[in-house]
Enzyme design. Structure first.
Site, PDB file in Angstrom:
ATOM      1  N   LYS A 141       0.955  -1.019   0.071  1.00  0.00           N
ATOM      2  CA  LYS A 141       0.025   0.264   0.055  1.00  0.00           C
ATOM      3  C   LYS A 141       0.634   1.270  -0.135  1.00  0.00           C
ATOM      4  CE  LYS A 141      -4.428  -2.095   1.704  1.00  0.00           C
ATOM      5  NZ  LYS A 141      -5.392  -2.018   2.675  1.00  0.00           N
ATOM      6  N   ARG A 195      -3.112  -9.779   5.446  1.00  0.00           N
ATOM      7  CA  ARG A 195      -3.493  -9.981   4.133  1.00  0.00           C
ATOM      8  C   ARG A 195      -2.409  -9.425   3.228  1.00  0.00           C
ATOM      9  NH1 ARG A 195      -6.163  -6.563   0.498  1.00  0.00           N
ATOM     10  NH2 ARG A 195      -7.774  -7.456  -0.717  1.00  0.00           N
TER      11      ARG A 195
HETATM   12  N1  HH2 Z   1      -7.580  -3.713   1.629  1.00  0.00           N
HETATM   13  C1  HH2 Z   1      -7.829  -3.811   0.361  1.00  0.00           C
HETATM   14  C2  HH2 Z   1      -9.119  -4.766  -0.207  1.00  0.00           C
HETATM   15  N2  HH2 Z   1      -9.538  -5.352   0.830  1.00  0.00           N
HETATM   16  N3  HH2 Z   1     -10.008  -6.047   3.115  1.00  0.00           N
HETATM   17  C3  HH2 Z   1      -9.302  -5.939   4.502  1.00  0.00           C
HETATM   18  N4  HH2 Z   1      -9.962  -6.700   5.350  1.00  0.00           N
HETATM   19  N5  HH2 Z   1      -8.361  -5.082   4.805  1.00  0.00           N
HETATM   20  C4  HH2 Z   1      -7.712  -4.317   3.770  1.00  0.00           C
HETATM   21  O1  HH2 Z   1      -6.576  -3.718   4.270  1.00  0.00           O
HETATM   22  C5  HH2 Z   1      -7.905  -4.412   2.566  1.00  0.00           C
HETATM   23  C6  HH2 Z   1      -9.257  -5.428   2.165  1.00  0.00           C
HETATM   24  C7  HH2 Z   1      -7.225  -3.099  -0.766  1.00  0.00           C
HETATM   25  O2  HH2 Z   1      -5.998  -3.839  -1.145  1.00  0.00           O
HETATM   26  P1  HH2 Z   1      -5.741  -4.610  -2.696  1.00  0.00           P
HETATM   27  O3  HH2 Z   1      -6.264  -6.143  -2.579  1.00  0.00           O
HETATM   28  O4  HH2 Z   1      -4.357  -4.533  -2.904  1.00  0.00           O
HETATM   29  O5  HH2 Z   1      -6.464  -3.658  -3.745  1.00  0.00           O
HETATM   30  P2  HH2 Z   1      -8.118  -3.838  -4.413  1.00  0.00           P
HETATM   31  O6  HH2 Z   1      -8.990  -3.188  -3.820  1.00  0.00           O
HETATM   32  O7  HH2 Z   1      -7.823  -4.023  -5.954  1.00  0.00           O
HETATM   33  O8  HH2 Z   1      -8.471  -5.302  -3.851  1.00  0.00           O
END
Ligand code: HH2
Length: 279
Positions: free
Chosen positions: A220, A256
């Site tokens: 991030k 995650r």
């Molecule tokens: N961050 C993202 C998506 N889902 N869920 C939880 N519980 N916690 C998080 O910090 C979190 C989440 C965003 O990250 P990423 O998967 O890299 O991006 P995308 O929005 O494309 O899924």
């Protein structure tokens, strides 16, 4: 960090591997869109030691545009079904829509990871209670399209902690089981780098609420704030590992991540160091 009762064996957090079925994800956009490729990616993460896979069909990155319910279901359900048929590894569905969660749980997912903490749909709280699945309640200020425009807190740690406690109370009142609830500070969701780092420094206060905590900071933007050379998500493995280890130290129970192999290794080594410590 938690230990097995009576034994000097440090327990490492679970590792949740991110499997995006979206064309516009933070860091692996478009690479896992077709089912075969997504299955291969899921299988790789399982082979690398993922304890659970988190499947998402709607990007929640800053500025992302929402996806329709039908489109999201089309993206994720075939993947959940195919993974379920091939692997025993638990699956999580990353969605803010109750209908998507219902379909995914019916197809074999075990955990509902909701970045809106069950506020995305009017029926989300009751759906979670009815489904009986585990749920992640994540903190977010605002909504993904605009959340990074002007995040504001008087005391980010107190406000996020109190908000998560209140959401957990609401879920409990609605009939969600206490053991099914996870909390997540929501790194990067309506927060400046300063807010994010303040939360990372105070994770123990969220852990102290008594629910298992999930931490998601893999690749991030806050990493770039500490290391401006980390311009793209692919440059952020070192920072992601540092945050995973900080999460482990604070007692987080799940991390995650995109980089499963490296994270599992870092956490295992940290756990061995803890185990070798004289009590
Ligand atoms: N961050 C993202 C998506 N889902 N869920 C939880 N519980 N916690 C998080 O910090 C979190 C989440 C965003 O990250 P990423 O998967 O890299 O991006 P995308 O929005 O494309 O899924």
């Amino acid at each position: 960090m938690t230990r097995h009762p009576g034994a000097a064996i440090a327990v490492r957090p679970l590792v949740m591997g991110i499997l995006n079925a979206t064309p516009d994800s933070f860091s692996d956009g478009g690479r896992h869109l077709d089912l075969d490729a997504a299955l291969r990616r899921g299988g790789t993460m399982i082979a690398q030691g993922a304890d659970i896979l988190d499947i998402g069909g709607e990007s929640t990155r800053p500025g992302a545009t929402p996806v329709s319910e039908a489109e999201e279901i089309d993206r994720v359900i075939p993947l959940v079904t195919a993974l379920r048929a091939r692997f025993d590894t638990p699956l999580s569905i990353d969605t803010r829509k109750a209908a998507v969660a219902r379909a995914a749980i019916a197809a074999g997912a075990r955990l509902w990871n909701d970045v809106t903490a069950l506020a995305g749909d009017a029926g989300s709280l009751s759906a979670a209670a009815e489904l009986g699945c585990e749920v992640v309640l994540m903190h977010m200020q605002g909504e993904p399209r605009t959340m990074q425009q002007a995040p504001r807190y008087d005391d980010v740690v107190a406000e996020v902690t109190e908000w998560l406690a209140a959401r957990a109370d609401l879920a409990l009142a609605e009939g969600v089981r206490r053991e099914a609830i996870w909390l997540d500070p929501g790194v990067g969701f309506g927060k400046t780098a300063e807010h994010n780092f303040a939360l990372l420094a105070a994770l123990d206060r969220i852990v102290a609420l008594g629910f298992p905590v999930l931490l998601g900071a893999s690749r991030k933007g806050l990493i770039r704030a500490a290391d401006p050379s980390a311009a793209t998500p692919d440059d952020r493995l070192g920072g992601s590992l540092a945050i995973a280890l900080a999460g482990m130290r604070a007692g987080c129970r799940m991390i995650r991540v995109h980089d499963v192999r490296e994270t599992v290794q870092a956490l295992k080594v940290a756990a061995r160091i803890e185990s070798a410590r004289e009590d």
